[in-house]
Design an enzyme around this catalytic site. Structure first.
Site, short mmCIF file in Angstrom:
data_model
loop_
_atom_site.label_atom_id
_atom_site.label_comp_id
_atom_site.label_asym_id
_atom_site.label_seq_id
_atom_site.Cartn_x
_atom_site.Cartn_y
_atom_site.Cartn_z
N GLY A 62 0.82 -1.35 -0.05
CA GLY A 62 -0.03 -0.16 -0.09
C GLY A 62 0.80 1.39 0.21
O GLY A 62 1.08 1.69 -1.13
N SER A 158 5.25 -5.38 -3.21
CA SER A 158 5.04 -3.93 -3.22
C SER A 158 5.48 -3.27 -1.91
O SER A 158 6.71 -3.17 -1.73
CB SER A 158 3.34 -3.70 -3.49
OG SER A 158 3.14 -2.57 -3.75
N TYR A 159 4.55 -2.37 -1.36
CA TYR A 159 5.33 -1.70 -0.12
C TYR A 159 5.76 -2.74 1.04
O TYR A 159 6.12 -2.30 1.95
CB TYR A 159 4.30 -0.59 0.46
CG TYR A 159 4.77 0.37 1.22
CD1 TYR A 159 5.67 1.41 0.61
CD2 TYR A 159 4.84 0.43 2.51
CE1 TYR A 159 6.44 2.32 1.50
CE2 TYR A 159 5.60 1.09 3.46
CZ TYR A 159 6.39 2.15 2.83
OH TYR A 159 6.94 3.07 3.54
N ASP A 361 4.85 -5.66 -14.78
CA ASP A 361 4.41 -4.65 -13.61
C ASP A 361 5.23 -3.32 -14.13
O ASP A 361 6.47 -3.42 -14.28
CB ASP A 361 4.82 -5.15 -12.41
CG ASP A 361 4.52 -4.04 -11.28
OD1 ASP A 361 3.72 -3.10 -11.51
OD2 ASP A 361 5.20 -4.02 -10.15
N HIS A 413 2.08 -7.12 -11.17
CA HIS A 413 2.60 -6.56 -9.88
C HIS A 413 2.28 -7.70 -8.87
O HIS A 413 2.90 -7.96 -7.92
CB HIS A 413 2.00 -5.42 -9.47
CG HIS A 413 2.26 -4.77 -8.36
ND1 HIS A 413 3.42 -4.37 -8.23
CD2 HIS A 413 1.63 -4.54 -7.22
CE1 HIS A 413 3.78 -3.51 -6.87
NE2 HIS A 413 2.55 -3.64 -6.35
#
EC number: 3.4.16.6
Length: 444
Positions: A62, A158-159, A361, A413
């Protein structure tokens, strides 16, 4: 009152769930009594005949996105959600075939995790998230004592490129004998702001989705900024890039966007609107969606589903369950610019570290990851080679001393969403600590 033991957390059956040969548990663990912060987890165990299997904690990013929404419901979890949230379908390539998979919604305010201190959702950052997650683990092992000393891994995307190494570092330094951390794995993750920017902009230009001028402008405006707190000049440059990119799915360049129209901006089919609604650093948040996200939103807002999950028990969540919290996302505080020092520390500690990347991605692209990992300057033990799944190239891999890098061909992603079979192969090789399989000798 915290239930005594894990039995109270057992899920009898989720609405619309097919019959399965494994157990599931879900519930809350209070991580800060004073503030009233409580984190929600979902455990999908491996079947009896695969036990004792390792325990793997999965974290989505996020910042502000739910691991239950993404990891569990559209990626590696046991089920996928049917359209309109009508029920669940078994995921043939679920990761709990080979491991006990624990999904955690963090920080508090994400998914079903909550806080009784409303200011918390405006003050989240990397440090508190890591410490709360560590507190969660320590208490979770008390509730599930049979998992103490079990081989344990932390994984995410991701984050969670921040969350995973940060939490791994806390666990490693805690020397808590109960938590037998063996390694971690990060997919399409943020690793080092400078190198990630360089690689992301290069990928955009290389794939023909921004102009020469904008490519130059992005490099001038952003390269020395923080990924999470970009300058106004960098913001302006990325706005121009977004306009040039048009209505494509940046999380998966070559797949269609969802065209279900909906009144809310976050599900609008206009991508620039969609990205604006996801906060100031547009390419980090949310997720791939031709519509899978909508199905989860419908499903997890069903009261019968919440009851079955022991979630929102009191009905105190007087807001709609959402895949991501925009509030947490736009008010994120501390975010170190580089994870490389943590990588160095944990490589030296001998942990198994794998980094993987779906190569379509454009949000945290393979190019970014290659630059960031390259900056570690590790010696190579096996140079870049194609790995195979069923005699087809599944991607490429390079083995360094202390770290393995794997690309997944044609995945966006969320690798397990786009290439579920290859993702499970990757996960199995990671757990075995074996390099990805090259071409078999007897193949024609």
């Amino acid at each position: 009152v915290e239930p005594s033991g894990h039995a109270a957390d057992r899920i009898a059956r989720l609405p619309g769930q097919p019959a399965v040969d494994f157990d599931m548990y879900s519930g809350y663990i209070t991580v800060d009594e004073g503030a009233g912060r409580s984190l929600f987890y979902l455990l999908q165990e491996a079947p009896e005949d695969a036990q004792p299997a390792p325990l793997v904690l999965w974290l989505n990013g996020g910042p502000g996105c739910s691991s239950v929404a993404y990891g569990a419901s559209e990626e590696l979890g046991a089920f996928r959600v049917k359209p309109r949230g009508a029920g669940l379908v078994l995921n043939e390539y679920r990761w709990n075939k080979v491991a006990n998979v624990l999904f955690l919604d963090s920080p508090a305010g994400v998914g079903f995790s909550y806080t009784n201190t409303s200011s918390d959702i405006y003050t989240s950052g990397d440090n508190r998230t890591a410490h709360d997650s560590y507190a969660f683990l320590a208490k979770w092992f008390e509730r599930f004592p049979h998992y103490k000393y079990r081989d344990f891994y932390i994984a995410g995307e991701s984050y969670a490129g921040h969350y995973v190494p940060e939490l791994s570092q806390l666990v490693h330094r805690s020397k808590n004998p109960v938590i037998n951390l063996k390694g971690f794995m990060v997919g399409n993750g943020l690793i080092d702001d400078y190198h990630d920017y360089v690689g992301t902009f290069e990928f955009w230009w290389n794939h023909g989705i921004v102009s020469d001028d904008t490519y130059r402008r992005l490099k001038e405006a952003c390269l020395h900024d923080s990924f999470i707190h970009p300058s106004p000049a960098c913001d302006a440059a990325t706005d121009v890039a977004t306009a040039e990119q048009g209505n494509i799915d940046m999380y998966s360049l070559y797949t269609p966007v969802c065209n279900i129209t909906s009144s809310s901006s976050s599900s609008s089919s206009s991508l620039s609107q969609q990205r604006r609604s996801r906060g100031r650093y547009p390419w980090l948040t949310g997720s791939y969606d031709p519509c899978t996200e909508r199905y989860s939103t419908a499903y997890y807002n069903r009261r019968d589903v919440q009851m079955a999950l022991h979630a929102n028990v009191t009905g105190a969540m007087n807001y709609t369950w959402a895949t991501c919290s925009d509030t947490i996302n736009t008010h994120w505080h501390d975010a170190p610019r580089s994870m490389l020092p943590i990588y160095r520390e944990l490589i030296a500690a001998g942990l198994r570290i794998w980094v993987f990347s779906g190569d379509t991605d454009a949000v945290v692209p393979l190019t970014a990851t290659r630059y960031s990992i390259g900056a570690l300057g590790l010696p190579t033990t096996t140079s870049w080679y194609p790995w195979y799944d069923d005699q087809e190239v599944g991607g490429w891999s390079q083995v360094y001393k202390g770290l393995t890098l794997v690309s997944v061909r044609g995945a966006g992603h969320e690798v397990p969403l786009h290439r579920p079979r290859q993702a499970l192969v990757l996960f199995q090789y990671f757990l075995q600590g074996k390099p990805m399989p090259g071409q078999t000798k007897n193949a024609t």
